[in-house]
Design a protein around this motif. Sequence first.
Motif, mmCIF file in Angstrom:
data_model
loop_
_atom_site.group_PDB
_atom_site.id
_atom_site.type_symbol
_atom_site.label_atom_id
_atom_site.label_comp_id
_atom_site.label_asym_id
_atom_site.label_seq_id
_atom_site.Cartn_x
_atom_site.Cartn_y
_atom_site.Cartn_z
ATOM 1 N N MET A 27 0.843 -1.183 0.000
ATOM 2 C CA MET A 27 0.000 0.000 0.000
ATOM 3 C C MET A 27 0.879 1.234 0.000
ATOM 4 O O MET A 27 1.952 1.243 0.568
ATOM 5 N N TYR A 64 -5.030 5.511 0.783
ATOM 6 C CA TYR A 64 -4.007 4.606 0.282
ATOM 7 C C TYR A 64 -4.318 4.207 -1.143
ATOM 8 O O TYR A 64 -5.457 4.254 -1.583
ATOM 9 N N SER A 65 -3.282 3.782 -1.856
ATOM 10 C CA SER A 65 -3.423 3.208 -3.186
ATOM 11 C C SER A 65 -2.849 1.809 -3.145
ATOM 12 O O SER A 65 -1.987 1.503 -2.324
ATOM 13 N N SER A 66 -3.295 0.980 -4.061
ATOM 14 C CA SER A 66 -2.768 -0.370 -4.166
ATOM 15 C C SER A 66 -1.321 -0.318 -4.647
ATOM 16 O O SER A 66 -0.901 0.669 -5.242
ATOM 17 N N PHE A 120 -8.260 4.426 -1.256
ATOM 18 C CA PHE A 120 -9.145 3.885 -0.223
ATOM 19 C C PHE A 120 -8.568 4.258 1.136
ATOM 20 O O PHE A 120 -7.403 4.599 1.253
ATOM 21 N N SER A 172 -7.489 -0.043 6.642
ATOM 22 C CA SER A 172 -6.753 -1.250 6.285
ATOM 23 C C SER A 172 -7.650 -2.417 5.875
ATOM 24 O O SER A 172 -7.149 -3.484 5.539
ATOM 25 N N GLU A 211 -9.656 -4.926 3.718
ATOM 26 C CA GLU A 211 -9.451 -5.346 2.335
ATOM 27 C C GLU A 211 -10.619 -4.963 1.433
ATOM 28 O O GLU A 211 -10.467 -4.846 0.221
ATOM 29 N N ARG A 255 -9.807 -1.696 -0.411
ATOM 30 C CA ARG A 255 -8.801 -1.930 -1.456
ATOM 31 C C ARG A 255 -9.457 -2.625 -2.643
ATOM 32 O O ARG A 255 -9.236 -2.250 -3.799
ATOM 33 N N GLU A 256 -10.278 -3.625 -2.378
ATOM 34 C CA GLU A 256 -10.943 -4.350 -3.455
ATOM 35 C C GLU A 256 -11.873 -3.442 -4.257
ATOM 36 O O GLU A 256 -11.930 -3.525 -5.488
ATOM 37 N N GLU A 281 -9.743 -1.140 -6.472
ATOM 38 C CA GLU A 281 -9.196 -1.878 -7.613
ATOM 39 C C GLU A 281 -10.279 -2.174 -8.650
ATOM 40 O O GLU A 281 -10.034 -2.133 -9.857
#
Length: 121
Positions: free
Chosen positions: A1, A9-11, A22, A25, A27, A30-31, A34
């Motif tokens: 991250m 944050y970015s992937s 996003f 923390s 997931e 993040r999903e 993406e």
Amino acid sequence: MRASAAGGYSSPGAIYPNTAGFKGSAETGREAAEAINAKLGPLQSLVLRKLRERGPYGLTPEECAELAGLGRVSLQPRFSELKAKGLIADSGKRRVNSSSRKRAVVWVIRDLAPEQKGVEI
């Protein structure tokens, strides 16, 4: 991250605001980020087009979503990305959202934003 200046944050390998960011923390954030990345450019372009059409009147994210016939959840984050890119700015105006009856920022294309003394937009 990768942490962004906007506090999210970015992937890995992705840089906000050119890719969706996003927060936190979990997931799931993040999903979701993406998953939207393939549509990010067209959605950002849609927001810019709608803002240009409205000129100095501007739009809240909810108004933009209504005009576009899309869910606010898909478009609201695009406003943060476009602001981070320096393409849009807060008009200084506020309007009440029809869904919540709460005041919301009215966004405009950066060239139409009022100058703020001592503050770069």
